[in-house]
Design a protein around this motif. Sequence first.
Motif, PDB file in Angstrom:
ATOM      1  N   ILE A  41       2.265  31.502 -19.048  1.00 39.76           N
ATOM      2  CA  ILE A  41       3.546  31.905 -18.472  1.00 39.76           C
ATOM      3  C   ILE A  41       3.540  31.517 -16.998  1.00 39.76           C
ATOM      4  O   ILE A  41       2.727  32.022 -16.221  1.00 39.76           O
ATOM      5  CB  ILE A  41       3.766  33.433 -18.587  1.00 39.76           C
ATOM      6  CG1 ILE A  41       3.572  33.914 -20.022  1.00 39.76           C
ATOM      7  CG2 ILE A  41       5.140  33.804 -18.028  1.00 39.76           C
ATOM      8  CD1 ILE A  41       4.604  33.425 -20.992  1.00 39.76           C
ATOM      9  N   HIS A  42       4.424  30.618 -16.609  1.00 42.92           N
ATOM     10  CA  HIS A  42       4.516  30.268 -15.189  1.00 42.92           C
ATOM     11  C   HIS A  42       5.301  31.338 -14.423  1.00 42.92           C
ATOM     12  O   HIS A  42       6.245  31.932 -14.944  1.00 42.92           O
ATOM     13  CB  HIS A  42       5.188  28.914 -15.018  1.00 42.92           C
ATOM     14  CG  HIS A  42       4.298  27.757 -15.341  1.00 42.92           C
ATOM     15  ND1 HIS A  42       3.230  27.408 -14.540  1.00 42.92           N
ATOM     16  CD2 HIS A  42       4.303  26.873 -16.371  1.00 42.92           C
ATOM     17  CE1 HIS A  42       2.621  26.354 -15.059  1.00 42.92           C
ATOM     18  NE2 HIS A  42       3.247  26.013 -16.173  1.00 42.92           N
ATOM     19  N   GLY A  43       4.899  31.562 -13.171  1.00 44.05           N
ATOM     20  CA  GLY A  43       5.597  32.547 -12.337  1.00 44.05           C
ATOM     21  C   GLY A  43       5.498  33.944 -12.903  1.00 44.05           C
ATOM     22  O   GLY A  43       6.496  34.652 -13.033  1.00 44.05           O
ATOM     23  N   GLY A  44       4.292  34.372 -13.205  1.00 47.92           N
ATOM     24  CA  GLY A  44       4.098  35.629 -13.919  1.00 47.92           C
ATOM     25  C   GLY A  44       4.517  36.881 -13.181  1.00 47.92           C
ATOM     26  O   GLY A  44       4.720  37.914 -13.811  1.00 47.92           O
ATOM     27  N   ALA A  45       4.642  36.820 -11.861  1.00 48.50           N
ATOM     28  CA  ALA A  45       5.061  38.005 -11.112  1.00 48.50           C
ATOM     29  C   ALA A  45       6.575  38.089 -10.960  1.00 48.50           C
ATOM     30  O   ALA A  45       7.092  39.096 -10.467  1.00 48.50           O
ATOM     31  CB  ALA A  45       4.409  38.016  -9.722  1.00 48.50           C
ATOM     32  N   GLY A  46       7.296  37.051 -11.383  1.00 46.46           N
ATOM     33  CA  GLY A  46       8.739  37.013 -11.202  1.00 46.46           C
ATOM     34  C   GLY A  46       9.486  37.808 -12.256  1.00 46.46           C
ATOM     35  O   GLY A  46       8.894  38.470 -13.118  1.00 46.46           O
ATOM     36  N   GLY A  47      10.826  37.735 -12.202  1.00 45.80           N
ATOM     37  CA  GLY A  47      11.663  38.519 -13.097  1.00 45.80           C
ATOM     38  C   GLY A  47      11.421  38.215 -14.556  1.00 45.80           C
ATOM     39  O   GLY A  47      11.077  39.099 -15.349  1.00 45.80           O
ATOM     40  N   VAL A  48      11.588  36.955 -14.959  1.00 49.95           N
ATOM     41  CA  VAL A  48      11.330  36.568 -16.346  1.00 49.95           C
ATOM     42  C   VAL A  48       9.836  36.619 -16.639  1.00 49.95           C
ATOM     43  O   VAL A  48       9.404  37.103 -17.695  1.00 49.95           O
ATOM     44  CB  VAL A  48      11.888  35.165 -16.647  1.00 49.95           C
ATOM     45  CG1 VAL A  48      11.461  34.697 -18.040  1.00 49.95           C
ATOM     46  CG2 VAL A  48      13.407  35.145 -16.537  1.00 49.95           C
ATOM     47  N   MET A  73       9.509  36.800  -4.613  1.00 47.82           N
ATOM     48  CA  MET A  73       9.708  38.187  -5.013  1.00 47.82           C
ATOM     49  C   MET A  73       8.971  38.503  -6.307  1.00 47.82           C
ATOM     50  O   MET A  73       8.874  37.676  -7.206  1.00 47.82           O
ATOM     51  CB  MET A  73      11.202  38.453  -5.186  1.00 47.82           C
ATOM     52  CG  MET A  73      11.538  39.877  -5.523  1.00 47.82           C
ATOM     53  SD  MET A  73      13.249  40.242  -5.165  1.00 47.82           S
ATOM     54  CE  MET A  73      13.332  39.838  -3.435  1.00 47.82           C
ATOM     55  N   SER A  74       8.465  39.729  -6.385  1.00 52.33           N
ATOM     56  CA  SER A  74       7.881  40.231  -7.626  1.00 52.33           C
ATOM     57  C   SER A  74       8.904  41.107  -8.325  1.00 52.33           C
ATOM     58  O   SER A  74       9.570  41.928  -7.694  1.00 52.33           O
ATOM     59  CB  SER A  74       6.613  41.038  -7.335  1.00 52.33           C
ATOM     60  OG  SER A  74       5.598  40.231  -6.793  1.00 52.33           O
ATOM     61  N   GLY A  75       9.025  40.949  -9.636  1.00 51.68           N
ATOM     62  CA  GLY A  75       9.941  41.785 -10.381  1.00 51.68           C
ATOM     63  C   GLY A  75      11.396  41.483 -10.079  1.00 51.68           C
ATOM     64  O   GLY A  75      11.779  40.345  -9.828  1.00 51.68           O
ATOM     65  N   LYS A  76      12.233  42.522 -10.065  1.00 53.68           N
ATOM     66  CA  LYS A  76      13.682  42.366  -9.962  1.00 53.68           C
ATOM     67  C   LYS A  76      14.274  43.153  -8.801  1.00 53.68           C
ATOM     68  O   LYS A  76      13.762  44.183  -8.402  1.00 53.68           O
ATOM     69  CB  LYS A  76      14.350  42.862 -11.259  1.00 53.68           C
ATOM     70  CG  LYS A  76      14.086  42.032 -12.482  1.00 53.68           C
ATOM     71  CD  LYS A  76      14.722  40.651 -12.394  1.00 53.68           C
ATOM     72  CE  LYS A  76      16.236  40.692 -12.220  1.00 53.68           C
ATOM     73  NZ  LYS A  76      16.972  41.247 -13.379  1.00 53.68           N
TER      74      LYS A  76
END
Length: 337
Positions: A151-158, A327-330
């Motif tokens: 999973i790319h960008g694992g700390a992001g929203g998706v 950013m991490s999460g939403k």
Amino acid sequence: MKAIAMNEPGGPEVLARAELEDLRIESPHAVLVRVQAAGVNPVDTKIRSRGPMRATTGLTVLGCDGAGVVEAQGSEVTRVRPGDSVWYCSGGLGGVRGNYAEFNLVDERLIQPLPAGLDIDQAGAAPLVLITAWESLHDRAGIRPGQQVLIHGGAGGVGHVAIQLAVAAGARVATTVSSAEKADFVHRLGAECAINYREESLVEAISDWTQGRGVDIALDTVGPDVFRQTIPAMALYGDLVTILDPGSDLDSKLDLGEARLRNLRMSLELMLTPQLRDIGDAQAHQSWILSQCAELMARGQLDIHVSESLPLDRAAEAHRRLEAGGMSGKLVLRIDA
């Protein structure tokens, strides 16, 4: 009715407070929701800067994600009633009003009861990213227990929900991050392997993790360069899914020779298609996805990370933060704050 709206494309400053006419129920299947929280997604910033994705007249109210309380309902609505807390993904693309507003009208088929234990900020932040991640992993890639997934960008929203959905499906997960802090975050979500893309070679790290085999599934949440770099990290006959256009923003033609040699199956994921093309069955399927995610939440297998909740009047600031990246999460807008 209070809302944040735009009347022309531009920077975050085009988002301004507006007083709109009250909504009236005209369809027997419509539900009037008093919106309490609305998620802020990259598609919101793109529509703000480029213009609506659907033909519209007058002001455009952004926001696909919403959560709130049922205020009233059409004559044939049976699944919810006034006073129920609900969450959904509807509107915000132009033409159909979004959720940066005090109220919204939503078709009954798109609404789900708010999961027990999920607070209103998490509910407002969750639908679009949950549907995107679920469709990518389950509907496009057909994820199975025991597979190794990147999973790319694992700390992001998706990314942060995709990690949890993959783990819940019985897969082993590797992910890319940009810092030690984010590595700690994704490990807590269940990722076995966190690759700092600023310091490590993706292909070498994945080769080490998979003992040279490559990953069965990869989900690109970042963009064309990452999509291209992921191909040599794939296992033969693997599934490579992207939520972006893999052919855009590339200086040279996208070379798929190695992908062909590996017999990769490549899939495009745009969870907005059912709204953009008015595909009712597909929209109902997305609502079903939210019900499946609610079950995972009830079992403690899925959590939504909200980095910050801001009042609706600070929507422009939320857009600036999201566009700044990292950013991490939403991010969430609280309508009643």
